[in-house]
Design an enzyme around this catalytic site. Structure first.
Site, mmCIF file in Angstrom:
data_model
loop_
_atom_site.group_PDB
_atom_site.id
_atom_site.type_symbol
_atom_site.label_atom_id
_atom_site.label_comp_id
_atom_site.label_asym_id
_atom_site.label_seq_id
_atom_site.Cartn_x
_atom_site.Cartn_y
_atom_site.Cartn_z
ATOM 1 N N GLU A 177 -5.844 -5.445 3.552
ATOM 2 C CA GLU A 177 -5.867 -6.573 2.610
ATOM 3 C C GLU A 177 -7.083 -6.508 1.684
ATOM 4 O O GLU A 177 -7.644 -7.530 1.317
ATOM 5 C CB GLU A 177 -5.827 -7.912 3.356
ATOM 6 N N THR B 185 0.824 -1.211 0.000
ATOM 7 C CA THR B 185 0.000 0.000 0.000
ATOM 8 C C THR B 185 0.859 1.262 0.000
ATOM 9 O O THR B 185 1.877 1.333 0.680
ATOM 10 C CB THR B 185 -0.925 0.003 1.224
ATOM 11 N N GLY C 105 2.632 -2.841 8.602
ATOM 12 C CA GLY C 105 2.906 -3.066 10.014
ATOM 13 C C GLY C 105 4.353 -3.439 10.254
ATOM 14 O O GLY C 105 4.964 -4.169 9.478
#
Length: 683
Positions: A449, A167, A206
């Site tokens: 996701e 992303t 993350g």
């Protein structure tokens, strides 16, 4: 009394948590006495068998025995920086434990959906900052790298702590729009990674902020001035010894969020950053030394890791929903409010049918998503095995299923968790209830996701293709084959039953696909481009995909529950009640669709409403037993409202006393600000 993980026991078998007060709330004692099924049997079913229950408890006991994992200061009063550093400290301890439990080889750990390691949610309160290393970095290398790369990168001595960077600041689910570039330099046999714009910075991965020293990067591949689309590359981003960002790397953390505040979500920019050509993940597509590009057999093979995560999200939200509804049901059994009949004591809130309406669908939904997740795991492993043999026929169906089921299950779970919070009234608003915390975790699943609407639109493309196939008499994949019956007008007379609801939802799916298809055709016939017609029809398209997911959840939940074997009669009965409750609840929620597209009548809907209320009454005596069967320890629930012993009011006051503001009888702000104000205005 039998051992906590032993065989058959009476319905109110002892819970397996047991650092608690001996004084269990009398209402909860009475509720557990009502339970008419074997709780331990259902615990084993939820865990996937007695051996898995034993393993889960072994992990929980081991982790909770580690003194260093306990907090001196309540998590809620730590700063953003302190929470992160505390999570890293605990995460490293858990890393050691998990290595110990998996014979020092986490790469070989079982990756099927499981509750075995859920204890980290209680220990960390939020999210393990190492989550993406194990959840996405390692699986991506295992699925997308060739054997030589795997041998090099997956060994323990690789020194890599990784994440997955897809992303970007300006693009998420639309992968073709990603702007990060990887340009092949034939002179040095390297790729040059660049972030050419601000919006091309990787944003959200993350562990990227300060944990990871390496990442899998999705970037646009360029060779000799030609673009070959997005591909995956491995890039070291920090020095393995000093952890300093490497030259050409700009990396950091993105700041506080609604939840996941210990996940260390980060940003990443590249400035002419070079990596070896062999750092392109080359299991499917390759770039040879001379710059020759060998295309993958199927572009969607790159998305294998995303498919795996979407499968796991189904069981993840099932577990979080189990946490939320355990809190909601136990609190509702302890809480007394208002008067139903004059002269009688205040009833338990759980006796109000409106409260049952709020909560019982969450119990049913947790079971539905757990069973759905197991079914999807079997489907995923079967299709991936076929792909390994060179057969990719089922990949489009798997992709479509993972998109719509992830979208709908995550969205439904957010709504259910919020209902559980509202069912707890004002106390549910407290952080100490942990319902806001669970909400923050589940809310994230709707967008990561794959964003909700985008995923539904991806499934819609599959559905329209299937519709065209049905029109032309082609054989359709199993999950959508019923469209052929619809084409042949094989509608069935409605006879009230769970099977009739499932058949009705099939008709809704077919009818909504047809509506969307006809809408697109109408726009095209008026001279609009297909893309414009698609956009103008997108509301109908997402509705068709949502209906398809709803049908699948209902069918899988009902059929898998009905066909369970080696289950006692009482457990089978209560599970079938939950499955039927799920079906009738959604039949009532979607009654307008059923009236429009199926053969249902108003009389049938009246009957379904009556059956729904009957099911609420049947489930009511077992409500506390059902949430006890989720077997979530107090240390994982982390809730003042949902503890096993039901000491709700005592725990609320105990938590209130921990507030740093209560250390002083008079806060310094009074003398510093309030008193001067009072003097100035003679208040």
């Amino acid at each position: 009394m039998l051992d906590p993980v032993g065989g058959a026991a009476i319905g109110n078998a002892v819970h397996t948590c047991y650092i608690m007060s001996a004084n269990i709330n009398k209402d909860l004692v009475r509720e557990r006495d009502k339970c008419n099924f074997d709780i331990q049997e259902l615990i084993h079913i939820i865990d996937g068998g007695r051996e898995k229950t034993l393993m889960r408890k072994k992990v929980e006991d081991l982790v909770l025995s580690i003194e260093d994992l306990k907090d001196e200061i309540p998590e809620d009063y730590l700063s953003h920086k302190e929470k992160f550093e505390n999570a890293v400290r605990k995460g490293c301890k858990l890393f050691d434990v998990y290595l110990q439990l998996n014979d020092n080889n986490l790469q070989k750990a079982d990756r099927s959906p499981s509750n075995t390691y859920r204890i980290h949610e209680g220990v960390l309160k939020q999210v393990n900052p190492f989550l993406l290393h194990f959840g996405l970095f390692v699986p991506t290398i295992a699925n997308q790298a060739n054997s030589e790369q795997q041998a090099k990168w997956l060994k323990k001595s690789s020194k890599m702590i990784g994440t997955y960077s897809q992303t970007e600041l300006g693009h998420g689910t639309f992968l073709r729009g990603l702007e990060t570039t990887a340009t092949f330099d034939p002179e040095t046999d390297e790729f040059i990674l660049n972030s050419p714009t601000l919006t091309s910075y990787k944003f959200w991965p993350g562990g990227l902020g300060h944990i990871s020293n390496a990442t899998v990067v999705m970037a646009q591949l360029h060779i000799n001035g030609k673009s070959h689309g997005t591909h995956l590359f491995l890039a070291q981003i920090r020095d393995f010894d000093t952890h300093e960002p490497l030259p050409g790397i700009k990396v950091g953390e993105i700041g506080p969020k609604l939840g996941f505040n210990t996940a260390n979500n980060g940003f990443l920019g590249f400035n002419n950053y070079r990596i070896p050509r062999t750092n392109m993940l080359m299991k499917n597509a390759q770039v040879l030394r001379d710059g020759t590009y060998i295309k993958s057999k199927n572009d969607k093979l790159t998305y294998g890791s995303m498919l795996l995560i979407r499968v796991h999200i189904l069981t993840d939200v099932a577990y979080e929903l189990a946490r939320a509804v355990t809190i909601g049901v136990r609190y509702s059994a302890v809480r007394h409010q208002s008067v139903l009949k004059e002269g009688e004591p205040e009833p338990q809130v759980l006796d109000y049918v409106t409260q049952q309406h709020k909560l019982f669908i969450s119990i049913a939904s947790s079971h539905a998503f757990r069973i759905l997740g197991q079914w999807m795991w079997k489907t995923y492993t079967k299709v991936m095995a076929e792909i390994g043999d060179g057969n990719m026929d089922q990949l489009p169906e798997l992709h479509a299923l993972s998109c719509c089921l992830k979208a709908v299950s995550s969205y439904d779970s957010v709504q259910c968790v919020e209902r559980c919070r509202l069912a707890c009234g004002g106390h549910g608003y407290l952080l100490s209830s942990n319902l806001p915390g669970v909400y923050g975790i589940v809310a994230a699943t709707v967008t990561y996701e794959g964003e909700y609407t985008v995923l539904l639109l991806q499934t819609a493309r599959y559905l329209l293709k299937a519709w065209n196939g049905a029109i032309n008499g082609k054989t359709l994949p199993p999950s959508i084959a019923f469209l052929s019956d619809y084409m042949n007008q094989k509608s069935r007379t409605w006879i009230d039953s769970p099977e009739a609801i499932i058949e009705g939802f099939k008709a809704v799916v077919a009818g909504k696909i047809k509506t969307a298809f006809d809408s697109i055709q109408s726009h095209v016939s008026k001279g609009r481009d297909f893309e414009d017609a698609w956009n103008l029809s997108s509301v109908q398209l997402t509705a068709a995909s949502e209906a398809y997911a709803r049908f699948l959840i209902c069918e899988v939940f009902w059929s898998e529950t009905k066909n369970m074997t080696n289950v006692s009669r009482n457990v089978a009965v209560v599970l079938l009640q939950l499955a039927e409750l799920y079906l009738v609840y959604w039949a009532l929620e979607k009654s307008g669709d059923l009236l429009m597209y199926s053969t249902i009548s108003k009389k049938n809907i009246d009957n379904i409403q009556s059956r729904y209320e009957e099911l609420l009454g049947l489930i009511r005596p077992n409500a506390v037993g059902l949430v006890d069967a989720f077997d979530i320890r107090d240390e994982i629930l982390c809730s003042t409202l949902g503890s096993y012993d039901g000491r709700v009011y005592e725990r609320l006051m105990e938590e209130a006393a921990k507030s740093p503001l209560n250390k002083d009888k008079v806060n310094v702000s009074f003398h510093k600000y309030v008193k001067p104000l009072m003097i100035k205005h003679k208040l």
